[in-house]
Design a protein around this motif. Structure first.
Motif, short mmCIF file in Angstrom:
data_model
loop_
_atom_site.label_atom_id
_atom_site.label_comp_id
_atom_site.label_asym_id
_atom_site.label_seq_id
_atom_site.Cartn_x
_atom_site.Cartn_y
_atom_site.Cartn_z
N LYS A 238 0.84 -1.22 0.00
CA LYS A 238 0.00 0.00 0.00
C LYS A 238 0.87 1.26 0.00
CE LYS A 238 -3.88 -2.29 2.28
NZ LYS A 238 -3.34 -3.65 2.04
N GLN A 239 1.55 1.46 -1.12
CA GLN A 239 2.56 2.51 -1.23
C GLN A 239 2.00 3.93 -1.31
OE1 GLN A 239 5.83 0.72 -4.10
NE2 GLN A 239 3.83 -0.10 -4.65
N LEU A 240 0.75 4.09 -1.67
CA LEU A 240 0.16 5.43 -1.83
C LEU A 240 -0.62 5.81 -0.58
CD1 LEU A 240 -1.04 5.08 -5.54
CD2 LEU A 240 1.03 6.22 -4.69
N ASN A 241 0.10 6.36 0.39
CA ASN A 241 -0.53 6.82 1.63
C ASN A 241 -1.36 5.74 2.32
OD1 ASN A 241 0.52 9.46 1.28
ND2 ASN A 241 -1.18 9.94 -0.11
N GLY A 242 -0.81 4.52 2.29
CA GLY A 242 -1.48 3.43 2.99
C GLY A 242 -2.68 2.84 2.27
N THR A 243 -2.85 3.16 0.99
CA THR A 243 -3.96 2.61 0.20
C THR A 243 -3.41 1.90 -1.03
OG1 THR A 243 -4.24 4.66 -1.06
CG2 THR A 243 -5.55 4.41 0.96
N HIS A 244 -4.14 0.89 -1.47
CA HIS A 244 -3.75 0.18 -2.69
C HIS A 244 -4.58 0.69 -3.86
CE1 HIS A 244 -3.05 -2.78 -5.73
NE2 HIS A 244 -4.28 -3.29 -5.63
N HIS A 249 -4.58 8.05 -11.26
CA HIS A 249 -5.09 9.17 -12.06
C HIS A 249 -4.13 10.35 -12.11
CE1 HIS A 249 -9.35 7.47 -11.10
NE2 HIS A 249 -8.81 6.87 -12.15
N SER A 250 -2.90 10.15 -11.62
CA SER A 250 -1.92 11.25 -11.69
C SER A 250 -0.54 10.68 -11.99
CB SER A 250 -1.89 12.02 -10.36
OG SER A 250 -1.23 11.27 -9.36
N ALA A 254 1.71 7.45 -10.45
CA ALA A 254 2.28 6.47 -11.37
C ALA A 254 3.79 6.32 -11.15
CB ALA A 254 2.00 6.89 -12.81
N GLU A 255 4.48 7.43 -10.93
CA GLU A 255 5.93 7.38 -10.71
C GLU A 255 6.28 6.65 -9.42
OE1 GLU A 255 7.23 11.40 -10.88
OE2 GLU A 255 7.03 11.55 -13.08
N ILE A 256 5.47 6.84 -8.37
CA ILE A 256 5.72 6.14 -7.11
C ILE A 256 5.59 4.63 -7.30
CG2 ILE A 256 4.81 5.74 -4.78
CD1 ILE A 256 4.03 8.72 -4.72
N LEU A 257 4.53 4.19 -7.97
CA LEU A 257 4.32 2.76 -8.18
C LEU A 257 5.36 2.16 -9.12
CD1 LEU A 257 0.42 2.51 -8.47
CD2 LEU A 257 1.87 2.21 -6.46
N ALA A 258 5.82 2.95 -10.09
CA ALA A 258 6.79 2.45 -11.07
C ALA A 258 8.18 2.26 -10.48
CB ALA A 258 6.86 3.39 -12.26
N GLN A 259 8.43 2.79 -9.29
CA GLN A 259 9.75 2.65 -8.68
C GLN A 259 10.04 1.19 -8.28
OE1 GLN A 259 9.95 5.42 -5.41
NE2 GLN A 259 9.82 7.23 -6.75
N ARG A 324 -9.35 9.12 -17.34
CA ARG A 324 -8.42 9.77 -16.41
C ARG A 324 -7.26 8.85 -16.04
NH1 ARG A 324 -11.17 10.86 -11.34
NH2 ARG A 324 -9.25 11.99 -10.82
N HIS A 325 -7.28 7.60 -16.49
CA HIS A 325 -6.23 6.66 -16.14
C HIS A 325 -4.87 7.12 -16.66
CE1 HIS A 325 -8.51 2.75 -15.01
NE2 HIS A 325 -9.17 3.82 -14.61
#
Length: 358
Positions: A238-244, A249-250, A254-259, A324-325
């Motif tokens: 859950k890398q985006l502020n504790g959520t999966h 949509h931004s 996307a850059e955080i998950l792509a790391q 928006r994806h």
């Protein structure tokens, strides 16, 4: 008188002797060996029986085909008699145009607006979420997501058909539901969500209810596998502020998950690619006799106008579609895999080598 008696005795003796001789002849005849037929004659008889069987089977198939044709003709005639029938609709299209009567609301002035039934048949991480949002941006299309991700809805074929009936009757409520004038309604259905397990019954349902299938697949199964591993990692971390988030949509998200760069098990890689390839091939072979279209994720990415083919397939008016994806993995494939050298060596020289150029 005595002479007459002797004559009678002699006649009896003669009759007895004749009967004895006849019995002896019959016994001698019955003990003769039976006549044997040559092997070639038996083969000829067997071949004749097989030919007759094939002929009868072909007649049966022909009669079944004629029966299906009669059923289609009867269905077309019944549709013509309905008050909402549009005479502009060609006979070949009539089985795919419906006029649902929802139980939960009244379609009012849109009661005679024809509705097309469809199903997006896909595999996880093949772009189905993105394509579905694009279709849902059309004012006349409602695609209601992964309805069969809930196990109870796909527990058996009865549960599946009950769910489909509710959906195609326009009684399914979701954020994608449009107004009373929806002209195409469907869902996103993953191949491993009961679809292939019950494919024979579902194919019959599609053909009976006039449901059109939209296959959305991915050519590069290695890219798909990377996306699956990355999505599983985010589901756990859950890398985006504790959520999966399976979709973002931004660009920042996307850059955080792509790391994250997965380490791929090289021993299981080819097995996994073969499994995915076979699943897609089996699905297309099974549904080949349904009304369908095949769409590839990579083609839509390169050429957004490919979706015009889908609108034509659904007989929807052409509109500019939007979503928006935001795509997560945008770099070279080698930049998204931690052990690229192992993967490269494993796939080089195999039928999956072309995936390395993704």
């Amino acid at each position: 008188m005595e002479e007459a008696g002797r004559e009678k005795d002699r006649a009896v003796v003669v009759v007895v002797e004749d009967l004895g001789a006849a019995a002896k002849d019959a016994a001698s005849i019955s003990t003769k060996p039976g006549k044997r037929y040559p092997l070639t004659l038996w083969i000829a008889i067997l071949g004749l029986v097989m030919l007759v069987g094939v002929y009868i089977f072909s007649l049966s198939l022909k009669q079944n085909g004629m029966l299906f044709g009669l059923m289609q003709t009867n269905m077309i005639e019944k549709e013509r008699e309905k008050p909402c029938h549009d005479p502009r609709i060609p006979d070949t299209e009539i089985p795919y145009v419906h006029y649902p009567t929802p139980k939960t609301y009244d379609r009012e002035e849109c009661a005679c607006t024809g509705v097309r039934f469809f199903a997006i048949l896909s595999m996880q991480r093949s772009g189905s979420g993105w394509v579905e949002t694009l279709l849902n941006s059309h004012p006349n299309i409602s695609s209601n997501g992964e309805i069969f991700s809930v196990k109870e809805r796909r527990s058996n074929i009865t549960a599946i058909t009950k769910t489909l009936d509710k959906l195609y009757n326009l009684d399914w409520y979701s954020s994608a539901a449009k107004n009373e004038c929806t002209a195409a309604v469907g869902l996103k259905w993953m191949l491993n969500q009961g679809l292939m397990k019950h494919h024979q019954e579902i194919i019959k349902y599609f053909n009976r209810r006039g449901v059109s299938a939209i296959f959305l697949l991915r050519r590069n199964l290695l890219q798909r596998y990377v996306s699956i591993l990355a999505n599983a990692h985010d589901s756990a971390m859950k890398q985006l502020n504790g959520t999966h988030k399976a979709h973002v949509h931004s660009k920042d998200e996307a850059e955080i998950l792509a790391q994250y760069k997965p380490t791929i098990d090289k021993k299981m890689l080819i097995t996994e690619l073969k499994r995915s390839d076979k699943l897609a091939a089996d699905a297309m072979a099974s549904f080949k006799n349904t009304r369908h279209i095949v769409l590839y994720y990579e083609d839509v990415v390169r050429n957004r106008t490919k979706l015009i083919d889908v609108l034509d397939f659904l007989r929807m008016p052409k509109r500019k579609l939007s979503s928006r994806h935001v795509k997560i993995h945008t770099k070279r494939l080698r930049d998204h895999i931690d052990n690229w050298a192992d993967v490269n060596n494993t796939l080089t020289g195999t039928r999956f080598e072309s995936f390395l150029n993704g």
